[in-house]
Write an enzyme that holds these catalytic residues in place. Structure first.
Site, PDB file in Angstrom:
ATOM      1  N   ARG A   1       0.843  -1.188   0.000  1.00  0.00           N
ATOM      2  CA  ARG A   1       0.000   0.000   0.000  1.00  0.00           C
ATOM      3  C   ARG A   1       0.877   1.236   0.000  1.00  0.00           C
ATOM      4  O   ARG A   1       2.088   1.152   0.074  1.00  0.00           O
ATOM      5  CB  ARG A   1      -1.001   0.001   1.170  1.00  0.00           C
ATOM      6  CG  ARG A   1      -0.542  -0.623   2.428  1.00  0.00           C
ATOM      7  CD  ARG A   1       0.062   0.192   3.522  1.00  0.00           C
ATOM      8  NE  ARG A   1      -0.086   1.596   3.509  1.00  0.00           N
ATOM      9  CZ  ARG A   1       0.923   2.446   3.629  1.00  0.00           C
ATOM     10  NH1 ARG A   1       2.178   2.004   3.779  1.00  0.00           N
ATOM     11  NH2 ARG A   1       0.736   3.740   3.620  1.00  0.00           N
TER      12      ARG A   1
ATOM     13  N   ARG B   1      -7.861  -0.469  -6.620  1.00  0.00           N
ATOM     14  CA  ARG B   1      -8.124   0.661  -5.708  1.00  0.00           C
ATOM     15  C   ARG B   1      -8.270   1.934  -6.563  1.00  0.00           C
ATOM     16  O   ARG B   1      -7.490   2.133  -7.496  1.00  0.00           O
ATOM     17  CB  ARG B   1      -6.975   0.836  -4.690  1.00  0.00           C
ATOM     18  CG  ARG B   1      -6.859  -0.328  -3.714  1.00  0.00           C
ATOM     19  CD  ARG B   1      -5.887  -0.025  -2.594  1.00  0.00           C
ATOM     20  NE  ARG B   1      -6.473   0.865  -1.608  1.00  0.00           N
ATOM     21  CZ  ARG B   1      -5.774   1.434  -0.619  1.00  0.00           C
ATOM     22  NH1 ARG B   1      -4.474   1.213  -0.516  1.00  0.00           N
ATOM     23  NH2 ARG B   1      -6.362   2.216   0.261  1.00  0.00           N
TER      24      ARG B   1
ATOM     25  N   ASP C   1      -2.199  10.880  -2.160  1.00  0.00           N
ATOM     26  CA  ASP C   1      -2.624   9.838  -3.098  1.00  0.00           C
ATOM     27  C   ASP C   1      -3.020  10.419  -4.446  1.00  0.00           C
ATOM     28  O   ASP C   1      -2.938   9.749  -5.475  1.00  0.00           O
ATOM     29  CB  ASP C   1      -3.790   9.036  -2.518  1.00  0.00           C
ATOM     30  CG  ASP C   1      -3.276   8.123  -1.419  1.00  0.00           C
ATOM     31  OD1 ASP C   1      -3.157   8.586  -0.270  1.00  0.00           O
ATOM     32  OD2 ASP C   1      -2.928   6.973  -1.735  1.00  0.00           O
TER      33      ASP C   1
HETATM   34  O1  MRU Z   1      -4.663   3.218   2.214  1.00  0.00           O
HETATM   35  P1  MRU Z   1      -3.190   3.450   2.115  1.00  0.00           P
HETATM   36  O2  MRU Z   1      -2.436   2.903   3.281  1.00  0.00           O
HETATM   37  O3  MRU Z   1      -2.640   2.982   0.794  1.00  0.00           O
HETATM   38  O4  MRU Z   1      -3.030   5.034   2.156  1.00  0.00           O
HETATM   39  C1  MRU Z   1      -1.744   5.570   2.050  1.00  0.00           C
HETATM   40  C2  MRU Z   1      -1.698   7.049   2.169  1.00  0.00           C
HETATM   41  O5  MRU Z   1      -2.697   7.713   2.321  1.00  0.00           O
HETATM   42  C3  MRU Z   1      -0.347   7.667   2.003  1.00  0.00           C
HETATM   43  O6  MRU Z   1      -0.235   8.823   2.782  1.00  0.00           O
HETATM   44  C4  MRU Z   1      -0.144   8.042   0.522  1.00  0.00           C
HETATM   45  O7  MRU Z   1      -0.406   6.946  -0.300  1.00  0.00           O
HETATM   46  C5  MRU Z   1       1.233   8.524   0.265  1.00  0.00           C
HETATM   47  S1  MRU Z   1       2.441   7.240   0.368  1.00  0.00           S
HETATM   48  C6  MRU Z   1       3.943   7.900  -0.046  1.00  0.00           C
END
Ligand code: MRU
Length: 358
Positions: free
Chosen positions: A51, A94, A242
């Site tokens: 993730r 996702r 993201d």
């Molecule tokens: O649901 P996740 O754990 O994939 O969410 C991750 C985040 O929100 C991070 O802050 C984002 O992907 C940046 S990672 C460098």
């Protein structure tokens, strides 16, 4: 040189499997999964075994290579059709992190650019492209770290939300990259990690990796961010992203927007750190960003021995929220630091560069 004792995501030495550290088992177990099929890779992304926006992109690129490596097609047309099927399938894992689509588009360009080659050579080009996506991420995150560090001073108190570190990227992380580079220079930061409900990326992952690296890290519950700010323990907030829209609105882990609002209230700079591959100029504002909805049981059941709410209770479980551009002090990228108003600065970053890997 930053020494990291684990691999977040990589290709196996004989190029036969995607190897990921199963993040759902951290911090208690460090177990690696060897994934060969597109279904296994889709599941690993969906279940957050791998993730974080950049790591998802890297995993998907390797997923395409591994999927197409197994193709028996003989003509370019049949190969391309099969590619599109796998691309669409992985894209459905996702919806919010744009790095997923960016990496898949890069892999598609690679197929198209090698159209005139024999199938074996196209497969080799896909291997090279996925390795390049991985290696570029390492270099890009290091640069983000250097740019981010220029905003910080030794001994600062820093707050972060979710995990935007090694476990979310090829090596350095984004929000955590300046912390690692500062650590190497003896900056002695005091880091506060929000636990980040409901999936606890802050508690399980950020504290684990910073602790492994010898960084001074203190775990707090999400609802304690206000008190540590009021105590004047926080000099800056560093978060990942993201998807950044063209106006600077930024989707990141659920709860990020609340932290930004608090930081503004206490006059603390709020920095978003991310690569150009997380900037999506096709999304004009945060309203254009699709927010992933996840199963309700993640809120009250998945991480507990017993259910913490009545069975069948109504739930609302958005995995991300959008921080309004007006609550962001600066966006730190590998190409430089962008200040408000963001639109012009973000567009400038893409001069001479294609958008979303297209
Ligand atoms: O649901 P996740 O754990 O994939 O969410 C991750 C985040 O929100 C991070 O802050 C984002 O992907 C940046 S990672 C460098």
């Amino acid at each position: 040189m930053l020494e990291i004792g684990f691999d977040t995501v990589r290709l196996d030495d004989d190029n036969s499997a995607l190897v990921i550290l199963d993040q759902t088992l951290l911090p208690n177990n460090t177990e690696y999964l060897h994934l060969k099929s597109k279904e296994d890779i889709w599941n690993a992304i969906y279940k957050l075994q791998v993730r974080g926006a950049p790591a998802i992109g890297i995993a998907a690129a390797y997923g395409i290579y591994l999927g197409m490596k197994q193709s028996y097609t003989l003509t370019y047309e049949a190969f391309y059709d099969e590619f599109l099927e796998i691309k669409e399938y992985l894209a459905s894992s996702r919806p919010t992190a744009v790095n997923l689509f960016w990496a898949l588009n890069r892999m598609e360009n690679c197929v198209k650019n090698n159209k005139d080659k024999e199938i074996g050579k196209i497969k080799k080009a896909l291997l090279d492209e996925s390795n390049t996506i991985f290696q570029e991420d390492v270099a890009v995150c290091k640069k983000i770290g250097e740019n981010g560090l220029s905003l910080l001073k030794p001994q600062m108190g820093l707050l972060t939300h979710c995990n935007a570190g090694t476990l979310a990227t090829g090596k350095y992380g984004t929000a955590l990259a300046p912390i690692y580079l500062g650590q190497e220079k003896g900056y002695d930061f005091k880091v506060f990690a929000d636990e980040t409900r409901p999936l606890l990326q802050g508690a399980r992952l950020t504290t684990w990796e910073l602790n492994e690296a010898g960084v001074d890290v203190t775990l707090i519950c999400d609802n304690m961010a206000s008190i540590v700010m009021k105590n004047e323990w926080i000099d800056a907030v560093l978060v990942g992203c993201d998807r950044v829209a063209a106006n600077g609105d930024t989707a990141n882990k659920i709860g990020t927007s609340g932290v930004a609002i608090l930081a503004k209230r206490y006059g603390i700079p709020f920095y978003v750190l991310g690569p150009l591959s997380t900037i999506d100029l096709a999304s004009k504002t945060g309203k254009d960003i699709q927010i992933e909805q996840r199963p309700g049981e993640e809120i009250y059941k998945a991480w507990y021995q017993k259910s913490m709410a009545p069975e069948g209770i109504k739930t609302y479980n958005p995995a991300f929220d959008v921080t309004d551009a007006q609550d962001i002090t600066a966006i730190v990228t590998e190409k430089g630091i962008v200040y408000p108003p963001f639109r012009e600065g973000l567009y400038k970053l893409f001069e001479n560069k294609s958008l979303r890997g297209d």
